[in-house]
Design an enzyme around this catalytic site. Structure first.
Site, PDB file in Angstrom:
ATOM      1  N   HIS A  82       0.808  -1.223   0.000  1.00 16.35           N
ATOM      2  CA  HIS A  82       0.000   0.000   0.000  1.00 16.35           C
ATOM      3  C   HIS A  82       0.841   1.273   0.000  1.00 16.35           C
ATOM      4  O   HIS A  82       0.350   2.354   0.292  1.00 16.35           O
ATOM      5  CB  HIS A  82      -0.995  -0.020   1.160  1.00 16.35           C
ATOM      6  CG  HIS A  82      -2.240  -0.795   0.798  1.00 16.35           C
ATOM      7  ND1 HIS A  82      -2.182  -2.066   0.315  1.00 16.35           N
ATOM      8  CD2 HIS A  82      -3.541  -0.462   0.804  1.00 16.35           C
ATOM      9  CE1 HIS A  82      -3.400  -2.494   0.053  1.00 16.35           C
ATOM     10  NE2 HIS A  82      -4.255  -1.531   0.335  1.00 16.35           N
TER      11      HIS A  82
ATOM     12  N   ASP B  21      -5.753   4.972  10.021  1.00 16.47           N
ATOM     13  CA  ASP B  21      -7.168   5.156   9.656  1.00 16.47           C
ATOM     14  C   ASP B  21      -7.715   3.935   8.917  1.00 16.47           C
ATOM     15  O   ASP B  21      -8.917   3.705   8.902  1.00 16.47           O
ATOM     16  CB  ASP B  21      -7.320   6.358   8.709  1.00 16.47           C
ATOM     17  CG  ASP B  21      -7.066   7.664   9.421  1.00 16.47           C
ATOM     18  OD1 ASP B  21      -6.940   7.654  10.653  1.00 16.47           O
ATOM     19  OD2 ASP B  21      -6.991   8.696   8.727  1.00 16.47           O
TER      20      ASP B  21
ATOM     21  N   GLU C  37      -9.060  14.097  15.007  1.00 18.98           N
ATOM     22  CA  GLU C  37      -8.544  14.352  13.652  1.00 18.98           C
ATOM     23  C   GLU C  37      -9.233  15.598  13.114  1.00 18.98           C
ATOM     24  O   GLU C  37      -9.970  16.292  13.829  1.00 18.98           O
ATOM     25  CB  GLU C  37      -8.783  13.151  12.724  1.00 18.98           C
ATOM     26  CG  GLU C  37      -7.825  12.000  12.950  1.00 18.98           C
ATOM     27  CD  GLU C  37      -7.664  11.082  11.743  1.00 18.98           C
ATOM     28  OE1 GLU C  37      -8.199  11.384  10.661  1.00 18.98           O
ATOM     29  OE2 GLU C  37      -6.989  10.034  11.897  1.00 18.98           O
TER      30      GLU C  37
HETATM   31  C1  FAD Z   1      -5.962   3.545   2.029  1.00 20.01           C
HETATM   32  C2  FAD Z   1      -4.740   3.822   2.846  1.00 20.01           C
HETATM   33  C3  FAD Z   1      -4.873   4.444   4.066  1.00 20.01           C
HETATM   34  C4  FAD Z   1      -3.746   4.706   4.840  1.00 20.01           C
HETATM   35  N1  FAD Z   1      -3.903   5.291   6.049  1.00 20.01           N
HETATM   36  C5  FAD Z   1      -2.835   5.516   6.822  1.00 20.01           C
HETATM   37  C6  FAD Z   1      -2.974   6.090   8.103  1.00 20.01           C
HETATM   38  O1  FAD Z   1      -4.059   6.415   8.539  1.00 20.01           O
HETATM   39  N2  FAD Z   1      -1.859   6.265   8.851  1.00 20.01           N
HETATM   40  C7  FAD Z   1      -0.614   5.893   8.415  1.00 20.01           C
HETATM   41  O2  FAD Z   1       0.337   6.036   9.160  1.00 20.01           O
HETATM   42  N3  FAD Z   1      -0.451   5.377   7.192  1.00 20.01           N
HETATM   43  C8  FAD Z   1      -1.522   5.188   6.398  1.00 20.01           C
HETATM   44  N4  FAD Z   1      -1.352   4.664   5.154  1.00 20.01           N
HETATM   45  C9  FAD Z   1       0.017   4.466   4.659  1.00 20.01           C
HETATM   46  C10 FAD Z   1       0.580   3.125   5.078  1.00 20.01           C
HETATM   47  O3  FAD Z   1       0.869   3.110   6.448  1.00 20.01           O
HETATM   48  C11 FAD Z   1       1.885   2.855   4.353  1.00 20.01           C
HETATM   49  O4  FAD Z   1       1.694   2.933   2.977  1.00 20.01           O
HETATM   50  C12 FAD Z   1       2.419   1.488   4.697  1.00 20.01           C
HETATM   51  O5  FAD Z   1       3.711   1.363   4.217  1.00 20.01           O
HETATM   52  C13 FAD Z   1       1.552   0.457   4.059  1.00 20.01           C
HETATM   53  O6  FAD Z   1       1.742  -0.762   4.659  1.00 20.01           O
HETATM   54  P1  FAD Z   1       1.959  -2.043   3.769  1.00 20.01           P
HETATM   55  O7  FAD Z   1       1.825  -3.152   4.719  1.00 20.01           O
HETATM   56  O8  FAD Z   1       1.123  -2.068   2.574  1.00 20.01           O
HETATM   57  O9  FAD Z   1       3.502  -1.813   3.408  1.00 20.01           O
HETATM   58  P2  FAD Z   1       4.234  -1.887   2.003  1.00 20.01           P
HETATM   59  O10 FAD Z   1       3.751  -0.798   1.148  1.00 20.01           O
HETATM   60  O11 FAD Z   1       4.166  -3.248   1.479  1.00 20.01           O
HETATM   61  O12 FAD Z   1       5.730  -1.576   2.481  1.00 20.01           O
HETATM   62  C14 FAD Z   1       6.103  -0.281   2.926  1.00 20.01           C
HETATM   63  C15 FAD Z   1       7.609  -0.238   3.230  1.00 20.01           C
HETATM   64  O13 FAD Z   1       7.885  -1.030   4.372  1.00 20.01           O
HETATM   65  C16 FAD Z   1       8.755  -2.100   4.054  1.00 20.01           C
HETATM   66  N5  FAD Z   1       8.244  -3.277   4.753  1.00 20.01           N
HETATM   67  C17 FAD Z   1       7.048  -3.891   4.596  1.00 20.01           C
HETATM   68  N6  FAD Z   1       6.943  -4.902   5.465  1.00 20.01           N
HETATM   69  C18 FAD Z   1       8.071  -4.919   6.186  1.00 20.01           C
HETATM   70  C19 FAD Z   1       8.565  -5.736   7.243  1.00 20.01           C
HETATM   71  N7  FAD Z   1       7.879  -6.746   7.738  1.00 20.01           N
HETATM   72  N8  FAD Z   1       9.787  -5.466   7.738  1.00 20.01           N
HETATM   73  C20 FAD Z   1      10.528  -4.428   7.261  1.00 20.01           C
HETATM   74  N9  FAD Z   1      10.120  -3.644   6.262  1.00 20.01           N
HETATM   75  C21 FAD Z   1       8.912  -3.884   5.739  1.00 20.01           C
HETATM   76  C22 FAD Z   1       8.698  -2.250   2.543  1.00 20.01           C
HETATM   77  O14 FAD Z   1       9.886  -2.798   2.004  1.00 20.01           O
HETATM   78  C23 FAD Z   1       8.488  -0.809   2.123  1.00 20.01           C
HETATM   79  O15 FAD Z   1       9.703  -0.130   2.094  1.00 20.01           O
HETATM   80  C24 FAD Z   1      -2.455   4.377   4.360  1.00 20.01           C
HETATM   81  C25 FAD Z   1      -2.315   3.772   3.116  1.00 20.01           C
HETATM   82  C26 FAD Z   1      -3.457   3.495   2.361  1.00 20.01           C
HETATM   83  C27 FAD Z   1      -3.285   2.865   1.022  1.00 20.01           C
END
Ligand code: FAD
Length: 510
Positions: A84, A151, A261
């Protein structure tokens, strides 16, 4: 969409010796797997990896990273949570993407386990690939829940901890990274290390907000508290930004609320959006007429948790907490919903957009932390003079304050150097071919901040040059680099962040 990398018979992109390891059968090179790992929620970049590992155990990941580390030319490895990110942060050009959610199918210490001890109280040990929604449901079975949230809950624990994890609870409990007691991490050398404030503390602080640069999180021990059953959820509208922020700052300084918020409603956008459809149809016409009258209005959003025991007193208590606020008379809206429905409020909007094919579109998002001292200038320069005037976006715009002292400066996460700062979320969606217009607007916003001397920091940062990263980390750059040299000296991990030169190539392994 910009495409990085080339098509990839993996046998030519990765060392042949990899095929003889016992993880070979879990390395996927089919086009479906490659396609999935070369995209993310942002839908703006595509980076082609050579293979995807679907680990069945932690050992699979240590084997992979150790193997790369021992190659004379190591290949890059990116943990992918739920993908994400919006600008390719979880991608690995010609390297291996590790699908962390695969671990959830196996156990091996990567599930969700609730425990108690006298020094920590209740906590949950949670696999790095677990989704927050699953953590919520599993902990609520024990009447407990984490205290700090995002969120949206369909994000992984490892993914948000690599950034910070913020939401309306952050003013009270700090970001999610302030609520982690301990982690198991696989470093860039392939070492499997348990770390906490007291044990391998350098690695612990490096990984919190470390953008995946220092290790792959396979387990996090997370603080829990009693989970409430219900919440009182209130929104109040303002047309005066200074009254709005004054009230937000007042509310984060008193005890009593559980979530604070705020958002910006512009006359070009509907009061409800995918982030939450809060306002009932019957109220929407007068909210639209208010936003038409003022062009921009601001919405303060608060929540108070409660249980059946406080059924009789909760309304009075809430009224006391909101006394003296300067919202527009007649523009207070209340809801009473379950705790789960509140925390999972974004999901229904997501499903609605998905059914219309509007979820999987480009998301040129910009998230910033803005010092309180500059928030009025930001409102004038960005909300009014750029976003409203240019009238290009209809996505949610978030603005809410939090306290610096809830963040530990030893962590890698970067925030402004001011006691109170605001988080700003410009959560744009666009059509497939016009995201660049909004991306350009984001650049304009950053340039405006620079020129106006607004010392904003990007959250979920994305930069192209080393100089920009050095500016971002500022006084933390030296330690960030030292930690990289210590825990991932061959720069194998999370190359999609583009902070250090990524290592690519084919060669033999020792
Ligand atoms: C609809 C939506 C709402 C959101 N709302 C919020 C919010 O309210 N608050 C907020 O803080 N963020 C929010 N986000 C952002 C979100 O926290 C970040 O995009 C986060 O990185 C997404 O998590 P993911 O698991 O998809 O990680 P990914 O996108 O898969 O990875 C993000 C980064 O972390 C690294 N990574 C992933 N897993 C691990 C692991 N286990 N160990 C070490 N590194 C790792 C990856 O290599 C990459 O660099 C939102 C995103 C979306 C799409």
């Amino acid at each position: 969409m910009s495409i990085i990398g080339k098509s990839n018979p993996w046998t030519s992109s990765l060392p042949h010796e990899l095929q003889s390891l016992d993880i070979a059968s879990r390395l996927h090179v089919d086009s479906e797997a490659i396609k999935l790992a070369s995209r993310d929620f942002g839908k703006m970049v595509q980076t082609i990896p050579s293979a995807i590992l679907h680990p069945s155990s932690i050992k699979d990941i240590t084997t992979l990273v150790k193997f790369s580390y021992n190659c004379s030319v190591p290949f890059s490895v990116a943990a992918r949570g739920h993908g994400h990110s919006v600008k390719g942060q979880a991608m690995a050009e010609s390297g291996v993407v590790v699908d962390m959610t695969s671990l959830n199918n196996y156990g091996n210490g990567t599930g969700i386990r609730v425990s108690w001890n006298p020094s920590l109280g209740f906590y949950a040990d949670v696999g790095g690939g677990q989704l927050w929604i699953d953590v919520l449901m599993a902990t609520l079975e024990h009447g407990l829940a984490p205290v700090s949230w995002t969120d949206y809950l369909y994000l992984t624990v490892g993914g948000t901890i690599s950034n910070a994890g913020i939401s309306g609870q952050s003013f009270l409990h700090g970001p999610q990274i302030s609520n982690v007691y301990e982690m198991d991490v696989i470093t860039g050398k392939g070492e499997y290390v348990t770390c906490s404030k007291h044990l391998n503390s350098e690695l612990f602080y490096a990984v919190l907000g470390g953008l995946g640069q220092f290790g792959i999180i396979t387990r996090a021990r997370i603080a829990l508290d009693r989970g409430p059953h219900r919440v009182k959820w209130v929104r109040m509208l303002y047309h005066d930004f200074s009254a709005f922020t004054r009230d937000q700052e007042h509310l984060i300084s008193i005890n009593g609320l559980d979530y604070i918020e705020g958002s910006v409603i512009m006359n070009q956008s509907p009061p409800n959006n995918w982030r939450s459809s809060f306002f009932p149809l019957s109220d929407q016409a007068r909210i639209i007429s208010l936003s038409n009258k003022h062009g921009i209005i601001y919405c303060l959003e608060v929540v108070k948790y409660y249980n059946e025991l406080s059924n009789d007193t909760i309304d009075e208590e809430l009224q006391g907490l909101l006394k003296g606020l300067n919202f527009l008379q007649g523009f207070m809206f209340k809801k009473d919903v379950s705790f789960v429905d509140f925390l999972n409020r974004v999901r229904s909007g997501e499903l609605k957009l998905q059914s219309k094919g509007l979820w999987d579109v480009p998301h040129p998002w910009l998230n910033l932390f803005v010092p309180k001292s500059s928030i009025m200038d930001f409102n004038d320069g960005v909300f009014i003079n750029i976003i409203h005037k240019q009238n290009k976006t209809t996505g949610p715009i978030l603005v809410y304050p939090m306290h610096q002292n809830k963040w530990d400066d030893r962590m890698s996460a970067v925030i402004p150097d001011e006691e109170t700062f605001y988080t700003i979320g410009l959560l744009h969606s666009s059509g497939v071919n016009d995201w660049e217009v909004l991306d350009q607007q984001n650049k304009e916003i950053l340039q405006f901040c620079d020129k106006a001397g607004i010392k904003a920091k990007q959250y979920l940062p994305h930069y192209r040059t080393k100089k920009e990263w050095m500016n971002h980390f500022d006084s933390k750059w030296d330690i960030f680099q030292q930690r990289k040299a210590q825990f991932d000296p061959k720069m194998i991990l999370s190359p999609g962040q583009r902070i250090f030169n990524s290592v690519l190539g084919v060669d033999s392994c020792v």
